[in-house]
Design an enzyme around this catalytic site. Structure first.
Site, PDB file in Angstrom:
ATOM      1  N   TRP A 102       0.810  -1.220   0.000  1.00 54.63           N
ATOM      2  CA  TRP A 102       0.000   0.000   0.000  1.00 54.63           C
ATOM      3  C   TRP A 102       0.841   1.266   0.000  1.00 54.63           C
ATOM      4  O   TRP A 102       0.511   2.242  -0.682  1.00 54.63           O
ATOM      5  CB  TRP A 102      -0.978  -0.026   1.179  1.00 54.63           C
ATOM      6  CG  TRP A 102      -1.960  -1.145   1.056  1.00 54.63           C
ATOM      7  CD1 TRP A 102      -2.142  -2.192   1.916  1.00 54.63           C
ATOM      8  CD2 TRP A 102      -2.877  -1.367  -0.027  1.00 54.63           C
ATOM      9  NE1 TRP A 102      -3.110  -3.044   1.448  1.00 54.63           N
ATOM     10  CE2 TRP A 102      -3.587  -2.565   0.258  1.00 54.63           C
ATOM     11  CE3 TRP A 102      -3.174  -0.678  -1.209  1.00 54.63           C
ATOM     12  CZ2 TRP A 102      -4.573  -3.067  -0.601  1.00 54.63           C
ATOM     13  CZ3 TRP A 102      -4.161  -1.189  -2.053  1.00 54.63           C
ATOM     14  CH2 TRP A 102      -4.836  -2.365  -1.746  1.00 54.63           C
ATOM     15  N   ASP A 169      -1.004   6.551   6.829  1.00 55.16           N
ATOM     16  CA  ASP A 169      -2.185   5.787   6.415  1.00 55.16           C
ATOM     17  C   ASP A 169      -2.507   4.783   7.509  1.00 55.16           C
ATOM     18  O   ASP A 169      -1.935   3.699   7.563  1.00 55.16           O
ATOM     19  CB  ASP A 169      -1.891   5.086   5.084  1.00 55.16           C
ATOM     20  CG  ASP A 169      -3.029   4.150   4.656  1.00 55.16           C
ATOM     21  OD1 ASP A 169      -4.067   4.121   5.335  1.00 55.16           O
ATOM     22  OD2 ASP A 169      -2.852   3.451   3.640  1.00 55.16           O
ATOM     23  N   LYS A 193     -12.288  -1.208   8.225  1.00 51.79           N
ATOM     24  CA  LYS A 193     -11.556  -2.132   9.099  1.00 51.79           C
ATOM     25  C   LYS A 193     -12.080  -2.005  10.535  1.00 51.79           C
ATOM     26  O   LYS A 193     -12.779  -2.882  11.015  1.00 51.79           O
ATOM     27  CB  LYS A 193     -10.055  -1.824   9.079  1.00 51.79           C
ATOM     28  CG  LYS A 193      -9.471  -1.511   7.714  1.00 51.79           C
ATOM     29  CD  LYS A 193      -9.345  -2.707   6.802  1.00 51.79           C
ATOM     30  CE  LYS A 193      -8.562  -2.328   5.552  1.00 51.79           C
ATOM     31  NZ  LYS A 193      -8.353  -3.461   4.636  1.00 51.79           N
TER      32      LYS A 193
END
Length: 360
Positions: A102, A169, A193
């Site tokens: 990511w 992030d 999440k």
């Protein structure tokens, strides 16, 4: 009611009591006579919920007064682009710590809008020592992803940036433990999440960074403009905001806050790592123990045939979505806040039994 233990990396498992509350309120939200899916985002009722949600997040995370809290669409990958758009209008030099898939993708997207310097790049199993990092002394910001869901690598210590704003992030690790928000310039996290369902992204940004946007930044993703409009410049994703509110209430009221959540998470994940490490090599996690994720645990089995049967048999006993990401294969168990300890206990018992039955 049939429910499995959902080990997916995201969208992820939600607490049953949150789902039940949403079910109960679906047809008549707060005695308005309408569903949350129907309520106008500019109604007093909705705006009151949004304001209270911001207050709860500020208290839960101890967000300093000189930070704005925004609720925007776009998702994590959308903000891979919106972040450099918003932060490099005056200085296009940026630093990226690449610890996995990511952060690598975020750096790739940023190159369209900024001059990206790669500070360091992780191996498959570890992060190079910070003494080898090539930080710039004049970057607009330093970017990193504390927890990489695909690779199972987590940077547990906040990087030192010599005063340069740190952008993080936190999509997969937000509200999994206490953090010092004042160490960051920007924190962002898409919701699917620990913050509810997909469709909304939480942005926490320091005030002095709100006047740095490039002219090409779309108005609805201009952080300063949205801060001035309290995230309501355009129609906000109302249902994801509502679900975030329920999740924050659950953390505060049912889980006892972030300190207790962190204790639970560490206990859960330790059970799984102990199972892997004590399997005599039947299960393998290659990550350096210093950088093992406390949330997403990838592991391999001796061969693909055993993996296939492992996933099938796990599903048959209510242990769902244990397959690894398509980029790396293997198996993966994601232990977000909503995963109860009994789910991990059941997984560990199954893994021990499967290894015993398939060890020659």
């Amino acid at each position: 009611m049939f429910r499995v233990y959902n080990f997916a990396a995201g969208p992820a498992m939600l607490p049953e009591e949150v789902l039940v509350r949403a079910q109960q309120e679906m047809l008549n939200w707060q005695d308005t006579g309408v569903s949350i899916m129907e309520i106008g985002h500019r109604t007093t009722t909705f705006q009151d919920m949004l304001n209270k949600l911001e207050d709860k997040i500020r208290k839960l995370m101890h967000v300093p007064a000189n930070y704005k809290v925004l609720f925007l669409s776009g998702g994590g990958q959308g903000h891979f682009s919106f972040l450099p758009m918003n932060l490099t209008g005056k200085n296009k030099k940026v630093d990226y710590i690449v610890s996995g898939t990511w952060s690598e993708r975020a750096a790739k997207y940023a190159k369209r809008y900024a001059d990206v310097n790669i500070v360091t790049t992780a191996t498959l199993a570890s992060i190079p020592d910070a003494s080898t990092w090539k930080l710039s002394n004049d970057a607009a910001y330093v970017y990193y992803c504390p927890n990489e869901t695909i690779n199972g690598i987590q940077i547990h210590d906040v990087p030192q940036t010599n005063g340069i704003p740190l952008v993080a992030d936190f999509t997969s690790s937000i509200l999994s433990e206490e953090i010092d928000v004042s160490k960051f310039g920007v924190i962002f996290a898409s919701a699917q999440k620990n913050l509810g369902i997909s469709g909304i992204t939480l942005i926490i940004i320091r005030d002095d960074l709100l006047d740095q946007a490039q002219e090409c930044t779309p108005e609805v993703f201009n952080y300063k403009t949205q801060a001035e409009q309290t995230s309501l410049l355009n129609t906000i994703p109302t249902v994801p905001v509502y679900m975030m509110d329920l999740m924050v209430d659950w953390i505060i009221d049912s889980q006892g806050g972030l300190k207790k959540v962190a204790e639970n998470n560490r206990r859960k994940v330790q059970k799984l790592y102990d199972c892997i490490d004590n399997s005599n090599g039947f299960y393998t996690n290659i990550i350096d123990k210093k950088y093992r994720s406390l949330i997403n645990v990838p592991f391999t089995l001796p061969n693909d045939e055993l993996l296939k049967h492992f996933l099938i048999e796990a599903g048959q006993v209510g242990l769902a979505y244990l397959n690894g990401h398509k980029l790396v294969g293997g198996a993966r168990a994601s232990l977000y806040n909503a995963m109860p300890e009994e789910g991990v206990d059941k997984l560990v018992a199954f893994m021990n039994d499967f290894a015993k039955r398939n060890t020659k």
